[in-house]
Scaffold this motif. Structure first.
Motif, PDB file in Angstrom:
ATOM      1  N   GLU A  37       0.895  -1.108  -0.009  1.00  0.00           N
ATOM      2  CA  GLU A  37      -0.114  -0.023   0.181  1.00  0.00           C
ATOM      3  C   GLU A  37       0.882   1.217  -0.211  1.00  0.00           C
ATOM      4  OE1 GLU A  37      -3.533   2.481   2.655  1.00  0.00           O
ATOM      5  OE2 GLU A  37      -2.704   0.425   3.272  1.00  0.00           O
ATOM      6  N   GLN A  62      -3.380   0.153  -3.088  1.00  0.00           N
ATOM      7  CA  GLN A  62      -2.983  -1.069  -2.574  1.00  0.00           C
ATOM      8  C   GLN A  62      -3.042  -1.844  -4.089  1.00  0.00           C
ATOM      9  OE1 GLN A  62      -4.527  -2.611   0.888  1.00  0.00           O
ATOM     10  NE2 GLN A  62      -3.789  -5.083   0.442  1.00  0.00           N
ATOM     11  N   VAL A  81       7.912  -0.128   5.907  1.00  0.00           N
ATOM     12  CA  VAL A  81       6.798   0.749   6.242  1.00  0.00           C
ATOM     13  C   VAL A  81       7.322   1.946   6.841  1.00  0.00           C
ATOM     14  CG1 VAL A  81       4.732   0.896   7.572  1.00  0.00           C
ATOM     15  CG2 VAL A  81       4.984  -1.046   5.928  1.00  0.00           C
ATOM     16  N   ASN A 117       2.024   0.199   3.792  1.00  0.00           N
ATOM     17  CA  ASN A 117       1.699  -1.326   4.222  1.00  0.00           C
ATOM     18  C   ASN A 117       2.391  -2.262   3.289  1.00  0.00           C
ATOM     19  OD1 ASN A 117       0.838  -3.113   6.115  1.00  0.00           O
ATOM     20  ND2 ASN A 117      -1.341  -2.488   6.084  1.00  0.00           N
ATOM     21  N   GLY A 119       2.735  -6.550   3.015  1.00  0.00           N
ATOM     22  CA  GLY A 119       2.220  -7.827   3.093  1.00  0.00           C
ATOM     23  C   GLY A 119       2.739  -8.841   2.223  1.00  0.00           C
TER      24      GLY A 119
END
Length: 119
Positions: A37, A62, A81, A117, A119
């Motif tokens: 993101e 994102q 981040v 962000n 992941g």
């Protein structure tokens, strides 16, 4: 964080990806093929003209790295981040050579990317 300013770069456009950390983050690290993101700003290297900005839309974006231009796939992994990174991306890692059908084909692009962000 606020919308970044992109400093004009002197000299010829680079022929390879140039990665410059403006702020080093302390959070989770982006990994190749992961989902990120980001907030970002993109300008043309030669003119400094802004062509895209998530800041102007007022919201971050994102997406999976594998769906992005090669310069992002190569330049975002390793970011953490909270970090802000500038990527200077030559045409062969962006939208290809001039005449490639995209309005940014043949152009060297500069992005400033804030990693929100990973992941």
């Amino acid at each position: 964080m606020s919308k970044p300013e992109v400093e004009f770069q002197d000299g010829p456009a680079p022929t390879e990806l140039v990665i410059k950390d403006i702020t080093v983050g302390t959070g989770a690290e982006a990994v190749p093929g992961g989902t990120v993101e980001v907030h970002y700003l993109g300008v043309e290297f030669d003119s400094g003209e802004e062509f895209d900005s998530s800041w102007n839309r007022g919201e971050s974006i994102q997406f999976p790295l594998r769906g992005l231009i090669q310069g992002w796939q190569d330049g975002i992994p390793g970011m953490k981040v909270g970090g802000r990174r500038q990527l200077t991306i030559p045409p062969h890692l962006a939208y290809g050579p001039a005449g490639g059908g995209h309005r940014l084909s043949g152009k060297t692009l500069v992005f400033v990317i804030d990693l929100i962000n990973a992941g």
